[in-house]
Design an enzyme around this catalytic site. Structure first.
Site, PDB file in Angstrom:
ATOM      1  N   SER A 143      38.665  51.118  51.491  1.00 48.75           N
ATOM      2  CA  SER A 143      37.526  51.707  51.595  1.00 48.75           C
ATOM      3  C   SER A 143      36.323  50.940  51.093  1.00 48.75           C
ATOM      4  O   SER A 143      36.531  49.981  50.202  1.00 48.75           O
ATOM      5  CB  SER A 143      37.328  52.958  50.516  1.00 48.75           C
ATOM      6  N   TYR A 168      38.581  57.367  42.885  1.00 47.79           N
ATOM      7  CA  TYR A 168      38.597  57.262  44.331  1.00 47.79           C
ATOM      8  C   TYR A 168      38.646  55.590  44.820  1.00 47.79           C
ATOM      9  O   TYR A 168      39.701  55.280  45.156  1.00 47.79           O
ATOM     10  CB  TYR A 168      37.734  58.091  45.448  1.00 47.79           C
TER      11      TYR A 168
END
Length: 351
Positions: A143, A168
């Protein structure tokens, strides 16, 4: 060639599974179909691949696509070590594409344990299965959030990524480190893809485009974080899928200090102001947004901006979808498809 796609009911995963099957590869898609968001959307994505909802809802049931003879789906969890081992022994995968993860930056603030189970334990299971079953190539979703507090733009794969601002992001950085370790120790190729702000039809309901579209259509206020002063490298889903498939098909032998491991950005490389993004939504939906300006949220970053030159050099990747066109396609889908999603059949509601 046999390819496993995990997270196959997801926004990116369902499209990647379909694209690979259309190219003639034998593709097995897996997903646990959890209830993080509306499962109707997950089953509807699978239906786009010819996977019947009544069949797909049963765990461990092997469902053949009605549209794509090379495509099958199995409802299962990458965190289930025993079931994953059986799957790998049965299908002898040549390549694995891991797009399964607990998603959402803000959700990780209030639900940290769910990220550890899926993003770390589940990923470790995949690495171990690849190691013990002769898989030569693992592609996995990372990501852009790993860039964290970096201020230098555009973000390059060579930049430091040791300042994450959400769990995350930390879990995705951990995946990159774990993959590097396995490539070094066991010699199989791993490639991490740092995705940048994906949007388009069949997207997630917890992401800004869907949240904004719903609020605008209902006449509800939308929260504009950091008072609108944010930049995002919005990347249309077709470009994301194109870049991912190019990497899966690539036979590049690039290494990092002799280790068969690489990281690539996949983005549009044209950051858009948040207010301009909202304006495009207003134009396509034909309604003005009631904007509620608020401060920066925990876990958010000011801007994302991808340098995609490394991916372009290796695969010829070149994003093609302009924001104006991508938003128009998204809004058409939102009004004519998403708002008309049918209720699930009884079989799926009971699972």
């Amino acid at each position: 060639m046999n390819i496993l796609v995990s997270g196959a009911a997801g926004f990116i995963g369902s499209r990647v599974m379909k694209a690979l099957a259309e190219k003639g590869f034998n593709v097995i898609g897996i997903d646990n179909i959890n209830d993080y968001y509306d499962v109707r959307l997950k089953y509807a994505r699978l239906e786009q691949c010819g996977i019947d909802t009544k069949e797909a809802c049963w765990e461990s049931n092997i469902v053949e696509s009605r549209m794509l003879p090379q495509c099958k789906f199995i409802r299962m969890d990458i965190g289930d070590c025993e079931t994953m081992n059986r799957l790998f022994r049965r299908y002898h995968f040549d390549k694995v594409v891991n797009l399964a993860a607990q998603a959402g930056v803000r959700y990780s603030i209030s639900n940290p344990y769910s990220y550890m189970r899926s993003n770390l334990d589940g990923f470790l299971n995949l690495l171990e299965c690849c190691r013990h079953n002769g898989v030569k190539h693992l592609v996995f979703a990372s990501s852009s959030s790993v860039y964290g507090m970096n201020s230098k733009v555009p973000f390059s794969e060579d930049d430091k990524t040791d300042t994450p601002v959400s769990l995350y992001a930390a879990s995705k950085k951990s995946n990159e480190l774990m993959a590097h370790c396995y490539s070094k120790l066991y010699g199989f190729r791993t490639v991490g893809l740092r995705y940048f702000t994906v949007y388009g039809p069949w997207g997630r309901p917890d992401m800004a485009p869907m949240l904004f579209a719903k609020a605008i259509m209902n006449g509800d206020p939308i929260k504009v974080f950091n008072h609108g002063d944010m930049l995002r490298d919005f990347t249309y889903i077709d470009d994301i899928v194109d870049g991912t498939v190019r990497i899966v098909m690539s036979e590049s032998q690039e290494t990092e200090l002799g280790v068969p491991y690489n990281i690539y950005n996949i983005g549009c490389s044209q950051p858009i102001k948040l207010m301009d993004f909202i304006t495009e939504l207003e134009t396509s939906l034909g309604r003005k947004a009631d904007k509620q300006y608020v401060g920066m949220q925990p876990g958010d970053v000011y801007q994302t901006y991808a340098d995609v030159s490394k991916l372009a050099k290796v695969t010829g990747y070149s994003p093609k979808t302009r924001l104006h066109d991508g938003i128009a396609k998204f809004c058409e889908w939102y009004r004519n498809v998403y708002l008309q999603l049918p209720e699930l059949p009884e079989e799926a509601r009971q699972q």
